[in-house]
Design a protein around this motif. Structure first.
Motif, PDB file in Angstrom:
ATOM      1  N   ALA A  15       0.819  -1.304  -0.513  1.00 49.55           N
ATOM      2  CA  ALA A  15       0.242  -0.226   0.051  1.00 49.55           C
ATOM      3  C   ALA A  15       0.903   1.280  -0.192  1.00 49.55           C
ATOM      4  CB  ALA A  15      -1.092  -0.089   1.150  1.00 49.55           C
ATOM      5  N   THR A  16       1.929   1.073   0.688  1.00 44.77           N
ATOM      6  CA  THR A  16       2.312   2.333   0.881  1.00 44.77           C
ATOM      7  C   THR A  16       3.238   2.592  -0.766  1.00 44.77           C
ATOM      8  OG1 THR A  16       3.371   2.438   3.190  1.00 44.77           O
ATOM      9  CG2 THR A  16       5.005   3.194   1.887  1.00 44.77           C
ATOM     10  N   LEU A  17       4.074   1.469  -1.444  1.00 42.61           N
ATOM     11  CA  LEU A  17       4.548   2.071  -2.806  1.00 42.61           C
ATOM     12  C   LEU A  17       4.095   2.090  -3.102  1.00 42.61           C
ATOM     13  CD1 LEU A  17       6.946   1.499  -4.282  1.00 42.61           C
ATOM     14  CD2 LEU A  17       6.571  -0.940  -4.513  1.00 42.61           C
ATOM     15  N   LEU A  18       2.572   1.561  -3.257  1.00 43.39           N
ATOM     16  CA  LEU A  18       1.442   2.407  -4.882  1.00 43.39           C
ATOM     17  C   LEU A  18       1.123   3.594  -4.138  1.00 43.39           C
ATOM     18  CD1 LEU A  18      -0.843  -0.911  -4.398  1.00 43.39           C
ATOM     19  CD2 LEU A  18       0.956   0.061  -6.711  1.00 43.39           C
ATOM     20  N   ASN A  19       1.128   3.946  -3.252  1.00 41.97           N
ATOM     21  CA  ASN A  19       0.666   5.654  -2.549  1.00 41.97           C
ATOM     22  C   ASN A  19       1.429   5.820  -3.605  1.00 41.97           C
ATOM     23  OD1 ASN A  19      -2.002   5.808  -1.309  1.00 41.97           O
ATOM     24  ND2 ASN A  19      -0.968   5.406   0.813  1.00 41.97           N
ATOM     25  N   LYS A  20       2.414   6.113  -3.014  1.00 43.81           N
ATOM     26  CA  LYS A  20       4.454   6.834  -3.923  1.00 43.81           C
ATOM     27  C   LYS A  20       3.902   6.923  -5.083  1.00 43.81           C
ATOM     28  CE  LYS A  20       7.423   6.013  -0.001  1.00 43.81           C
ATOM     29  NZ  LYS A  20       8.480   5.451   0.949  1.00 43.81           N
ATOM     30  N   LEU A  21       3.645   5.658  -5.594  1.00 46.04           N
ATOM     31  CA  LEU A  21       3.440   5.891  -7.297  1.00 46.04           C
ATOM     32  C   LEU A  21       1.715   6.358  -7.834  1.00 46.04           C
ATOM     33  CD1 LEU A  21       4.857   1.971  -7.512  1.00 46.04           C
ATOM     34  CD2 LEU A  21       5.468   4.694  -8.169  1.00 46.04           C
TER      35      LEU A  21
END
Length: 123
Positions: A15-21
Motif C-alpha cells: 500500500a505504501t509503494l502504491l501510494n508513492k506511485l
C-alpha cells in the motif's frame, strides 16, 4: 515474488509503494442484496428504473384512464381527444350519406367518388 491479489488484499508495504506511485488499488462499494421500504422487501432491480421506464408506465396509466373513461362515458382530460375524434368520425359518416358539407367532408366525398385520388394522395 507474488503480485497483488484481490482475494488476499494488499499489505502495508504494498500500500505504501502504491501510494508513492499515486495508484489507488482500493475500490469500495455496496453489494445490495435486498431493498426494504415501508415493510416490503424488494430485489435490487427495482433501483434500475430509467426515465424512459417512468414515462412508459405513466403513459400506460393515461391510456388505461382514457379507455375506462371512454367505456363508461365519463369525460376526462385523457379521454377528451378520443371523444373529439370519435365525434368527428361520426360527423364524417353523417356527411357521407347526406348533403351536409364542410371542408373535411368535401375532401372525403371526393375520395369516395374517385378512390384513385386517395392512391395519389397516399404516395
Amino acid at each position: 515474488s507474488s503480485g497483488i491479489n484481490a482475494e488476499y488484499g494488499v499489505g502495508a508495504s504494498e500500500a505504501t509503494l502504491l501510494n508513492k506511485l499515486k495508484i489507488s488499488p482500493f475500490t469500495y462499494g455496496l453489494n445490495i442484496e435486498k431493498v426494504y421500504d415501508s415493510g416490503t422487501i424488494f430485489d435490487p432491480q427495482v433501483l434500475d428504473i430509467t426515465h424512459e421506464d417512468l414515462r412508459r408506465r405513466f403513459m400506460e396509466g393515461v391510456t388505461n384512464i382514457a379507455s375506462i373513461s371512454l367505456a363508461i362515458g365519463y369525460p376526462t382530460v385523457a379521454s377528451a381527444p378520443h371523444s373529439i375524434i370519435n365525434g368527428f368520425k361520426n360527423l364524417l359518416a353523417i356527411a357521407a350519406v347526406t348533403e351536409i358539407e364542410f371542408e373535411e367532408a368535401t375532401t372525403m366525398k371526393e375520395f369516395l367518388k374517385d378512390p384513385t385520388k386517395f392512391a395519389v394522395a397516399a404516395a
